[in-house]
Design an enzyme around this catalytic site. Structure first.
Site, short mmCIF file in Angstrom:
data_model
loop_
_atom_site.label_atom_id
_atom_site.label_comp_id
_atom_site.label_asym_id
_atom_site.label_seq_id
_atom_site.Cartn_x
_atom_site.Cartn_y
_atom_site.Cartn_z
NE ARG A 102 -1.02 0.77 -2.30
CZ ARG A 102 0.25 0.42 -2.51
NH1 ARG A 102 1.21 1.00 -1.81
NH2 ARG A 102 0.56 -0.49 -3.41
CG HIS A 129 -0.76 -5.57 -3.99
ND1 HIS A 129 -1.29 -4.66 -4.89
CD2 HIS A 129 0.52 -5.15 -3.74
CE1 HIS A 129 -0.37 -3.74 -5.16
NE2 HIS A 129 0.72 -4.01 -4.48
CD GLN A 132 3.74 -6.59 -6.63
OE1 GLN A 132 3.72 -5.40 -6.40
NE2 GLN A 132 4.70 -7.15 -7.33
CG ASP A 224 5.52 -8.39 0.93
OD1 ASP A 224 6.30 -7.42 0.90
OD2 ASP A 224 4.28 -8.26 1.06
CB CYS A 264 5.69 -7.11 -4.04
SG CYS A 264 5.65 -6.93 -2.24
NE ARG A 292 2.35 -3.56 -9.58
CZ ARG A 292 2.05 -2.89 -8.46
NH1 ARG A 292 2.91 -2.90 -7.46
NH2 ARG A 292 0.90 -2.27 -8.31
#
Ligand code: CP
Ligand code: NVA
Length: 309
Positions: A102, A129, A132, A224, A264, A292
């Site tokens: 990340r 991402h 996700q 988001d 998310c 996830r």
């Protein structure tokens, strides 16, 4: 060797393979536990930013598949500062079987993949991402029963999460609408690529600045945060621009009555989404978060087992 850098790099068949694998591994987990298909395998997880879902779901996914994960904190290797990104990739990939990272700058993911001997997974960058996006289409598939032709509307900042969702949707034949304020849209090269995927899959892409038009007739309403990690200096400016794009009960009333709401997470409740919506009957936020875990397993099986089958 395959990496997971962007959903744009996956064929629709590969994306479906991951989704089916996630489904199978979720069912297996529910019926008593997963087989140890990653026995003896170790994942190195590099984090330049905080995480709850990505960190814990990968850690638990590795454990439940018989392997293990090592958390590498931002201060530990100081990617690109203490040591160059290529050297980190060269060394770490001699110890571990898969790397997840990340990062702030997407080019660091690309660089890690270039110099790594083992698969590299993008666990979020400033650009995208993908883990996700995969969990999200898995959740939509689970909730609605199908994906082709589903009307997905994203309202808010056209950020990393929006990019991955757009790529996933257009690979799979879903209709994607985005409602964002002027100046906060998708990069033009992202739109150009997505249009090409849409041409092949039959998706429709709609871009608007009108939040009501964006959600009209939507089956899935997604939002988001307005300020992503790394954009903190723009927070005040963003908070002045984004309020009309808040997903609240009024905005949601313009979507289909049975529309599901997604985010998310982490959410800034009272900003991009209200409590009433996040905790309301149409919200699938926590099933989405759980998925996830299952999606990570699908990704790991795809990269580490099925690739070499
Ligand atoms: N959605 C998501 O990636 O959450 P974390 O930042 O907690 O990993
Ligand atoms: N867009 C957000 C997503 C967090 C999971 C960020 O990059 O901070």
């Amino acid at each position: 060797m395959k990496h997971l850098i962007s959903i744009a790099d996956l064929s629709p068949e590969e994306l479906w393979h991951i989704l089916n694998r996630a489904r199978q591994l979720k069912d297996e987990w529910r019926s008593g536990g997963n087989k140890p298909i990653l026995k003896g395998k170790v994942m190195g997880m590099i984090f330049q930013k905080p995480s709850l879902r990505t960190r814990i779901s990968f850690d638990v996914a590795m454990l439940q598949l018989g392997g293990q994960a090592l958390y590498i904190s931002p201060d530990e290797i100081r990617l690109g500062e203490r040591e160059s990104v290529p050297d980190v990739a060269r060394v770490l990939s001699r110890y571990v079987d898969v790397i997840m990272a990340r990062v702030f700058a997407h080019r660091h993911i690309v660089e890690l993949a270039t110099y790594s001997r083992v698969p590299v997974i993008n666990g979020l960058s400033d650009y995208s991402h993908p883990c996700q996006g995969i969990a999200d289409v898995f959740t939509i598939w689970e909730k609605l029963g199908y994906l082709k032709g589903v009307k997905l509307s994203y309202v808010g900042d056209a950020n990393n999460v929006a990019v991955s969702l757009l790529f996933a949707a257009t690979k799979l034949g879903m209709d994607f609408t985005i409602g964002h304020p002027p100046g906060y849209g998708l990069p033009s090269e992202v739109l150009a690529r997505a249009k090409e995927f849409a041409r092949r899959s039959g998706s429709r892409i709609t871009v608007t600045h009108d939040p009501i038009a964006a959600v009209r007739d939507a089956q899935v309403v997604y939002t988001d945060v307005w300020t992503s990690m790394g954009q903190e200096a723009e927070r005040a400016q963003r908070e002045a621009v984004f309020p009309p794009y808040q997903v609240n009960a009024t905005l949601l009333s313009y979507a289909r009555p049975d529309a599901i709401v997604m985010h998310c997470l982490p959410a800034h409740r009272g900003q991009e989404i209200t409590d009433e919506v996040a905790d309301g009957p149409q919200s699938v936020l926590f099933d989405q978060a759980e998925n996830r875990l299952h999606a990570q397993k699908g990704i790991l099986a795809f990269l580490m087992v099925d690739q070499f089958a």
